[in-house]
Design a protein around this motif. Structure first.
Motif, PDB file in Angstrom:
ATOM      1  N   ALA A  64       0.832  -1.206   0.000  1.00  0.00           N
ATOM      2  CA  ALA A  64       0.000   0.000   0.000  1.00  0.00           C
ATOM      3  C   ALA A  64       0.865   1.254   0.000  1.00  0.00           C
ATOM      4  CB  ALA A  64      -0.936  -0.002   1.208  1.00  0.00           C
ATOM      5  N   ALA A  65       1.984   1.220   0.730  1.00  0.00           N
ATOM      6  CA  ALA A  65       2.890   2.368   0.737  1.00  0.00           C
ATOM      7  C   ALA A  65       3.488   2.601  -0.648  1.00  0.00           C
ATOM      8  CB  ALA A  65       3.997   2.154   1.761  1.00  0.00           C
ATOM      9  N   ILE A  66       3.889   1.518  -1.318  1.00  0.00           N
ATOM     10  CA  ILE A  66       4.443   1.664  -2.658  1.00  0.00           C
ATOM     11  C   ILE A  66       3.359   2.130  -3.636  1.00  0.00           C
ATOM     12  CG2 ILE A  66       5.712   0.556  -4.522  1.00  0.00           C
ATOM     13  CD1 ILE A  66       7.338   0.874  -1.971  1.00  0.00           C
ATOM     14  N   ARG A  67       2.113   1.746  -3.392  1.00  0.00           N
ATOM     15  CA  ARG A  67       1.017   2.267  -4.223  1.00  0.00           C
ATOM     16  C   ARG A  67       0.898   3.784  -4.063  1.00  0.00           C
ATOM     17  NH1 ARG A  67      -2.435   0.298  -8.486  1.00  0.00           N
ATOM     18  NH2 ARG A  67      -3.434   2.266  -9.055  1.00  0.00           N
ATOM     19  N   CYS A  68       1.134   4.287  -2.847  1.00  0.00           N
ATOM     20  CA  CYS A  68       1.114   5.739  -2.638  1.00  0.00           C
ATOM     21  C   CYS A  68       2.164   6.421  -3.505  1.00  0.00           C
ATOM     22  CB  CYS A  68       1.351   6.061  -1.169  1.00  0.00           C
ATOM     23  SG  CYS A  68      -0.032   5.651  -0.064  1.00  0.00           S
ATOM     24  N   PHE A  69       3.318   5.781  -3.642  1.00  0.00           N
ATOM     25  CA  PHE A  69       4.326   6.297  -4.566  1.00  0.00           C
ATOM     26  C   PHE A  69       3.867   6.159  -6.006  1.00  0.00           C
ATOM     27  CE2 PHE A  69       7.390   4.393  -7.538  1.00  0.00           C
ATOM     28  CZ  PHE A  69       8.028   5.559  -7.952  1.00  0.00           C
ATOM     29  N   TYR A  70       3.334   5.012  -6.362  1.00  0.00           N
ATOM     30  CA  TYR A  70       2.959   4.729  -7.739  1.00  0.00           C
ATOM     31  C   TYR A  70       1.956   5.751  -8.282  1.00  0.00           C
ATOM     32  CZ  TYR A  70       1.205   2.084 -11.778  1.00  0.00           C
ATOM     33  OH  TYR A  70       0.830   1.688 -13.041  1.00  0.00           O
ATOM     34  N   GLU A  71       1.053   6.211  -7.445  1.00  0.00           N
ATOM     35  CA  GLU A  71       0.042   7.164  -7.883  1.00  0.00           C
ATOM     36  C   GLU A  71       0.475   8.618  -7.710  1.00  0.00           C
ATOM     37  OE1 GLU A  71      -4.035   6.580  -6.807  1.00  0.00           O
ATOM     38  OE2 GLU A  71      -3.883   4.388  -6.840  1.00  0.00           O
ATOM     39  N   SER A  72       1.710   8.852  -7.333  1.00  0.00           N
ATOM     40  CA  SER A  72       2.178  10.222  -7.101  1.00  0.00           C
ATOM     41  C   SER A  72       2.825  10.805  -8.349  1.00  0.00           C
ATOM     42  CB  SER A  72       3.191  10.240  -5.947  1.00  0.00           C
ATOM     43  OG  SER A  72       4.379   9.558  -6.302  1.00  0.00           O
ATOM     44  N   THR A  73       2.940  12.138  -8.334  1.00  0.00           N
ATOM     45  CA  THR A  73       3.598  12.844  -9.427  1.00  0.00           C
ATOM     46  C   THR A  73       4.857  13.568  -8.950  1.00  0.00           C
ATOM     47  OG1 THR A  73       2.153  14.755  -9.058  1.00  0.00           O
ATOM     48  CG2 THR A  73       1.472  13.163 -10.736  1.00  0.00           C
ATOM     49  N   ASP A  74       5.022  13.681  -7.652  1.00  0.00           N
ATOM     50  CA  ASP A  74       6.209  14.270  -7.042  1.00  0.00           C
ATOM     51  C   ASP A  74       6.222  13.861  -5.574  1.00  0.00           C
ATOM     52  OD1 ASP A  74       4.220  15.871  -5.880  1.00  0.00           O
ATOM     53  OD2 ASP A  74       4.731  17.637  -7.059  1.00  0.00           O
ATOM     54  N   TYR A  75       7.237  14.304  -4.846  1.00  0.00           N
ATOM     55  CA  TYR A  75       7.352  13.865  -3.452  1.00  0.00           C
ATOM     56  C   TYR A  75       6.172  14.346  -2.616  1.00  0.00           C
ATOM     57  CZ  TYR A  75       9.443  12.462   0.943  1.00  0.00           C
ATOM     58  OH  TYR A  75       9.661  11.838   2.157  1.00  0.00           O
ATOM     59  N   SER A  89       3.038  14.983  -3.514  1.00  0.00           N
ATOM     60  CA  SER A  89       1.810  14.220  -3.777  1.00  0.00           C
ATOM     61  C   SER A  89       1.908  12.811  -3.210  1.00  0.00           C
ATOM     62  CB  SER A  89       1.512  14.182  -5.283  1.00  0.00           C
ATOM     63  OG  SER A  89       2.515  13.488  -6.000  1.00  0.00           O
ATOM     64  N   PHE A  90       3.113  12.274  -3.149  1.00  0.00           N
ATOM     65  CA  PHE A  90       3.317  10.985  -2.486  1.00  0.00           C
ATOM     66  C   PHE A  90       2.923  11.068  -1.017  1.00  0.00           C
ATOM     67  CE2 PHE A  90       6.680   9.265   0.365  1.00  0.00           C
ATOM     68  CZ  PHE A  90       6.201   7.962   0.467  1.00  0.00           C
ATOM     69  N   ILE A  91       3.404  12.094  -0.335  1.00  0.00           N
ATOM     70  CA  ILE A  91       3.054  12.271   1.084  1.00  0.00           C
ATOM     71  C   ILE A  91       1.558  12.463   1.244  1.00  0.00           C
ATOM     72  CG2 ILE A  91       3.270  13.821   3.067  1.00  0.00           C
ATOM     73  CD1 ILE A  91       5.681  12.054   2.766  1.00  0.00           C
ATOM     74  N   ARG A  92       0.955  13.217   0.363  1.00  0.00           N
ATOM     75  CA  ARG A  92      -0.493  13.453   0.471  1.00  0.00           C
ATOM     76  C   ARG A  92      -1.284  12.170   0.210  1.00  0.00           C
ATOM     77  NH1 ARG A  92      -1.651  18.452   1.542  1.00  0.00           N
ATOM     78  NH2 ARG A  92      -0.148  20.108   1.089  1.00  0.00           N
ATOM     79  N   ASN A  93      -0.779  11.321  -0.635  1.00  0.00           N
ATOM     80  CA  ASN A  93      -1.423  10.015  -0.822  1.00  0.00           C
ATOM     81  C   ASN A  93      -1.408   9.214   0.478  1.00  0.00           C
ATOM     82  OD1 ASN A  93      -2.100  10.411  -3.502  1.00  0.00           O
ATOM     83  ND2 ASN A  93      -0.265   9.405  -4.302  1.00  0.00           N
ATOM     84  N   ILE A  94      -0.306   9.295   1.212  1.00  0.00           N
ATOM     85  CA  ILE A  94      -0.254   8.636   2.515  1.00  0.00           C
ATOM     86  C   ILE A  94      -1.291   9.231   3.456  1.00  0.00           C
ATOM     87  CG2 ILE A  94       1.149   8.324   4.599  1.00  0.00           C
ATOM     88  CD1 ILE A  94       3.592   8.125   2.770  1.00  0.00           C
ATOM     89  N   TYR A  95      -1.379  10.544   3.470  1.00  0.00           N
ATOM     90  CA  TYR A  95      -2.357  11.209   4.337  1.00  0.00           C
ATOM     91  C   TYR A  95      -3.785  10.776   4.017  1.00  0.00           C
ATOM     92  CZ  TYR A  95       1.274  14.612   5.772  1.00  0.00           C
ATOM     93  OH  TYR A  95       2.402  15.224   6.265  1.00  0.00           O
ATOM     94  N   SER A  96      -4.007  10.332   2.801  1.00  0.00           N
ATOM     95  CA  SER A  96      -5.368   9.961   2.393  1.00  0.00           C
ATOM     96  C   SER A  96      -5.834   8.651   3.004  1.00  0.00           C
ATOM     97  CB  SER A  96      -5.460   9.884   0.864  1.00  0.00           C
ATOM     98  OG  SER A  96      -4.878   8.683   0.361  1.00  0.00           O
ATOM     99  N   LEU A  97      -4.908   7.897   3.581  1.00  0.00           N
ATOM    100  CA  LEU A  97      -5.240   6.602   4.169  1.00  0.00           C
ATOM    101  C   LEU A  97      -5.176   6.660   5.696  1.00  0.00           C
ATOM    102  CD1 LEU A  97      -3.101   4.239   1.895  1.00  0.00           C
ATOM    103  CD2 LEU A  97      -5.553   4.642   1.724  1.00  0.00           C
ATOM    104  N   LYS A  98      -6.019   5.915   6.344  1.00  0.00           N
ATOM    105  CA  LYS A  98      -5.978   5.777   7.804  1.00  0.00           C
ATOM    106  C   LYS A  98      -4.943   4.695   8.126  1.00  0.00           C
ATOM    107  CE  LYS A  98     -10.856   7.039   8.180  1.00  0.00           C
ATOM    108  NZ  LYS A  98     -12.222   6.589   8.569  1.00  0.00           N
TER     109      LYS A  98
END
Length: 261
Positions: free
Chosen positions: A195-206, A208-217
């Motif tokens: 799931a963490a690597i998916r947060c990277f996979y859907e990101s466009t920069d560092y 947005s990667f962090i914000r993808n993490i924030y989107s999950l509980k």
């Protein structure tokens, strides 16, 4: 440096590890919350492993030495005993602690087989369950792939092979939109790494990667530590995120000195 990306991910993610608002505006919330952020056991153990590798020192001895300097940084119960006890035997853990501390391995070793073998060694001193070892190896390998110019799709394909959705609830094959409604805080490697690597996979920069993490509980600091090195290596830096400012502000002199070596 992948290890910088992983430490930064730990610090930025720490504010929502246990205190994530139910309706967090993850797309717009400020990345830096000075009252809620700090490094955790993820960073402490990353620096311990880096120190051991650079100094060619005993891995366990160095982890214990560095770890005991920070008794209240957030260790899990069993790892706290491992650090502070007299005997340091592996305890068959599949926890995500093996994955959150391995970033320097993926950065440091150019030889693929040597990198994977060292990743395994850093895990099995405590997390010798097959899933604990896999979590460390997959994390280090993704960092290695990003550093060596592999595409997002190649990284995705590798992780999907290791964590297929036929066997894993939070496989990288599931989009974040699919995961968000059902994701529950999970401290296992199998529930964190893909799931963490998916947060990277859907990101466009560092960022947005962090914000993808924030989107999950999720175990957000550890997600940041696991995939932060992948994001840093792939995007060749941090974009508009003041990484150096955060690292200088939140790390103490001892850890910062190891990071800069």
């Amino acid at each position: 440096m992948a290890v910088k990306g992983a430490v930064l991910g730990d610090i930025l993610g720490s504010q929502y590890e246990f205190n994530r608002p139910k309706k967090l505006d993850w797309k717009n919330v400020p990345l830096i919350n000075t009252t809620a952020m700090g490094f955790t056991d993820d960073t402490v153990m990353m620096m311990a492993i880096k120190k051991a590798i650079i100094e060619e020192a005993d891995l366990v001895d160095t982890m214990v030495e560095v770890g005991r300097k920070y008794p209240h940084c957030g260790y899990g119960c069993r790892f706290f005993v491992w650090i502070n006890g007299k005997v340091h035997r592996p305890y068959n853990s599949w926890g995500n602690g093996s994955a959150m501390r391995v970033a320097f391995v993926g950065e440091y070793y150019d030889d693929y087989n040597e990198m994977q073998e060292m990743a395994k060694k850093t895990a099995e001193v405590s997390h010798n369950h097959p899933e604990g070892i896999k979590g460390a190896v997959v994390t280090a390998t993704c960092i290695w792939m990003a550093k060596h110019g592999k595409s997002k799709q190649e990284i995705y394909d590798y992780v999907a092979q290791e964590y297929p959705k036929s066997k894993y609830e939070y496989s990288i094959e599931y989009s974040l939109d699919e995961i968000r409604p059902r994701y529950k805080w999970n401290e296992s490697c199998q529930g964190s790494v893909p799931a963490a690597i998916r947060c990277f996979y859907e990101s466009t920069d560092y960022e947005s990667f962090i914000r993808n993490i924030y989107s999950l509980k999720c175990d957000s600091d550890t997600f940041g530590a696991i995939a932060g090195g992948v994001a840093e290596e792939f995007f060749h830096g941090f974009g508009n995120v003041d990484a150096e400012g955060v690292l200088e502000s939140y790390l103490d002199d001892y850890l910062l000195a190891i990071l800069k070596r």
